[in-house]
Design a protein around this motif. Structure first.
Motif, PDB file in Angstrom:
ATOM      1  N   GLY A   1      48.661  42.184  46.570  1.00  0.00           N
ATOM      2  CA  GLY A   1      48.548  43.562  46.116  1.00  0.00           C
ATOM      3  C   GLY A   1      48.976  43.783  44.679  1.00  0.00           C
ATOM      4  N   TYR A   2      49.424  42.717  44.011  1.00  0.00           N
ATOM      5  CA  TYR A   2      50.055  42.884  42.699  1.00  0.00           C
ATOM      6  C   TYR A   2      49.491  41.928  41.644  1.00  0.00           C
ATOM      7  CZ  TYR A   2      53.841  45.525  44.978  1.00  0.00           C
ATOM      8  OH  TYR A   2      54.576  46.458  45.669  1.00  0.00           O
ATOM      9  N   GLY A   3      49.474  42.417  40.414  1.00  0.00           N
ATOM     10  CA  GLY A   3      49.341  41.586  39.227  1.00  0.00           C
ATOM     11  C   GLY A   3      48.122  40.701  39.197  1.00  0.00           C
ATOM     12  N   ARG A   4      48.368  39.409  38.852  1.00  0.00           N
ATOM     13  CA  ARG A   4      47.286  38.441  38.667  1.00  0.00           C
ATOM     14  C   ARG A   4      46.815  37.822  39.982  1.00  0.00           C
ATOM     15  NH1 ARG A   4      47.450  36.892  33.130  1.00  0.00           N
ATOM     16  NH2 ARG A   4      48.188  38.747  32.014  1.00  0.00           N
ATOM     17  N   THR A   5      47.501  38.126  41.080  1.00  0.00           N
ATOM     18  CA  THR A   5      47.041  37.638  42.381  1.00  0.00           C
ATOM     19  C   THR A   5      45.825  38.442  42.814  1.00  0.00           C
ATOM     20  OG1 THR A   5      49.141  36.740  43.142  1.00  0.00           O
ATOM     21  CG2 THR A   5      47.654  37.546  44.844  1.00  0.00           C
ATOM     22  N   THR A   6      44.789  37.752  43.281  1.00  0.00           N
ATOM     23  CA  THR A   6      43.567  38.406  43.730  1.00  0.00           C
ATOM     24  C   THR A   6      43.238  37.982  45.158  1.00  0.00           C
ATOM     25  OG1 THR A   6      42.199  36.624  42.803  1.00  0.00           O
ATOM     26  CG2 THR A   6      42.670  38.495  41.363  1.00  0.00           C
ATOM     27  N   GLY A   7      42.223  38.637  45.728  1.00  0.00           N
ATOM     28  CA  GLY A   7      41.827  38.344  47.102  1.00  0.00           C
ATOM     29  C   GLY A   7      42.232  39.432  48.073  1.00  0.00           C
ATOM     30  N   TRP A   8      42.867  40.481  47.576  1.00  0.00           N
ATOM     31  CA  TRP A   8      43.258  41.626  48.387  1.00  0.00           C
ATOM     32  C   TRP A   8      42.406  42.826  48.000  1.00  0.00           C
ATOM     33  CZ3 TRP A   8      45.033  45.486  45.134  1.00  0.00           C
ATOM     34  CH2 TRP A   8      45.492  45.076  43.864  1.00  0.00           C
ATOM     35  N   SER A   9      42.286  43.783  48.907  1.00  0.00           N
ATOM     36  CA  SER A   9      41.474  44.972  48.666  1.00  0.00           C
ATOM     37  C   SER A   9      42.364  46.179  48.407  1.00  0.00           C
ATOM     38  CB  SER A   9      40.579  45.263  49.871  1.00  0.00           C
ATOM     39  OG  SER A   9      39.937  46.525  49.734  1.00  0.00           O
TER      40      SER A   9
END
Length: 373
Positions: free
Chosen positions: A66-74
């Motif tokens: 859910g935060y920052g440079r982490t992806t793969g969440w909606s």
């Protein structure tokens, strides 16, 4: 994550549990996992990571789901919340430990909402998370199962009347976690009239030791009259959103220029990231809690306690320690059976590892040494 306070810090991306997980690393040696809260990032550990690394630890700090440079969440408000429930956040942490080839970490250390994730990591997988440090958000243990109901069925869950009571006060109020669960909350902050940068400046200031009215004390009960004693960043005026709430406490230009724990060049890292992503990813965590949809799953661990070495660190000027009456005490007497440190750091509000990094680093290393004995 490079600032003047960093040494030997790098970022890597890991593919696990449906995410491309952005992870900031420092040092070599025994592993530590650091979990940030809201509205923060792995960047919030920038001042303690080099100190822990220098003491011989491999420090691992992700931008959480859910935060920052982490992806793969909606970030879809109408999407499935299940990905953000606590056991899945523990699964993210567990997968990250395994990705590095570790079977366990010496400690999981969490701040704010990351403190809750750290506590659940320790509760669910004590074999992997050998010790735990909770910061700024105490842990009261898992929710209880309905008990002794064979002859008298459990009463159905009802809406908490405290929210109606808060709204009915002479100065009508609302609780920030339920506000964070509303559809407008993300836009209120992401499109704040003052801009994301100044919104975050006021938000961080309002919850820090720099705001001189942060003089917390225990509350007697979860009731409207008691909760109304909390500052407006926790119990807001009913008609105001969070951007308007904290705008009233915006520090002066002189105070901003004099700020050493969060100078504008470092705040700019947060504001650039949140301008890009918005806040909904983090707000989904609050929605999981306020909805009650996942309480039954958490009751799987009803009656369990954290039995490995544990510690709590918070700012002496942090209302977060007391925002839920009785939890600070329950953590020390029931939820954690081997708590070997409980520290309220003077000169720090809610952002304790940013406001007083030297003292927090000292306390963390002291805890790790004692836990290893």
């Amino acid at each position: 994550m490079q600032t003047s306070t960093d040494t030997a810090v790098e970022r890597r991306v890991f593919h696990l549990n449906g995410l491309e997980l952005s992870v900031t690393l420092a040092g070599e040696g025994r592993p530590l996992l650091l979990l940030h809260g809201f509205p923060e990032l792995a960047f919030s550990w920038r001042k303690v990571m080099p100190k822990l690394a220098a003491a011989g630890y491999h420090v691992i700090a992700p931008d959480q789901r859910g935060y920052g440079r982490t992806t793969g969440w909606s970030a879809d408000y109408d999407g499935d919340l299940a990905a953000f429930r606590l056991p899945n956040l523990v699964r993210d942490a567990l997968g990250l430990v395994a990705a590095f080839g570790y079977t366990h970490v010496d400690a999981v250390i969490g701040h704010d909402f990351g403190s809750s994730v750290a506590a659940w990591c320790a509760l669910i997988r004590p074999d992997v998370f050998r010790t735990v440090v909770m910061m700024s958000a105490p842990f009261s243990g898992p929710p209880s199962l309905p008990f002794n109901t064979a002859n008298e069925p459990a009463k159905p869950a009802t809406d908490d009347p405290v929210h109606r009571e808060l709204a009915a006060l002479p100065r009508p109020r609302k609780h920030y976690q339920w506000y964070y669960s509303t559809r407008p909350a993300n836009d209120d902050m992401h499109r704040a009239p003052q801009g994301v940068h100044d919104f975050l400046r006021a938000y961080y200031h309002h919850k820090s030791a720099d705001w001189k009215d942060n003089t917390p004390y225990p509350l007697h009960s979860w009731s409207a009259g008691e909760l109304a004693k909390l500052p407006t960043y926790y119990v807001m005026d009913l008609a105001k959103d969070m951007a308007a709430t904290v705008a009233e406490e915006m520090p002066s230009r002189e105070a901003i220029a004099a700020n050493t724990w969060l100078p504008d060049r470092e705040l700019a890292y947060y504001s650039a990231e949140y301008q890009r992503t918005g806040f909904q990813g983090g707000l989904q965590w609050y929605r999981c809690g306020t909805s009650g949809a996942f309480t039954a799953e958490l009751q799987t661990w009803s009656g369990r306690s954290i039995d490995q070495p544990s510690a709590f660190i918070s700012g002496k000027q942090d209302w977060g320690t007391y925002q839920r009456p009785g939890v600070f005490e329950a953590m020390q007497t029931k939820a954690c059976t081997k708590m070997i440190g409980c520290h309220l750091v003077d000169g720090a509000g809610h952002w304790v590892q940013q406001e007083q990094p030297d003292e927090v680093s000292r306390l963390l290393l002291q805890f790790l040494a004692r836990a290893a004995q």
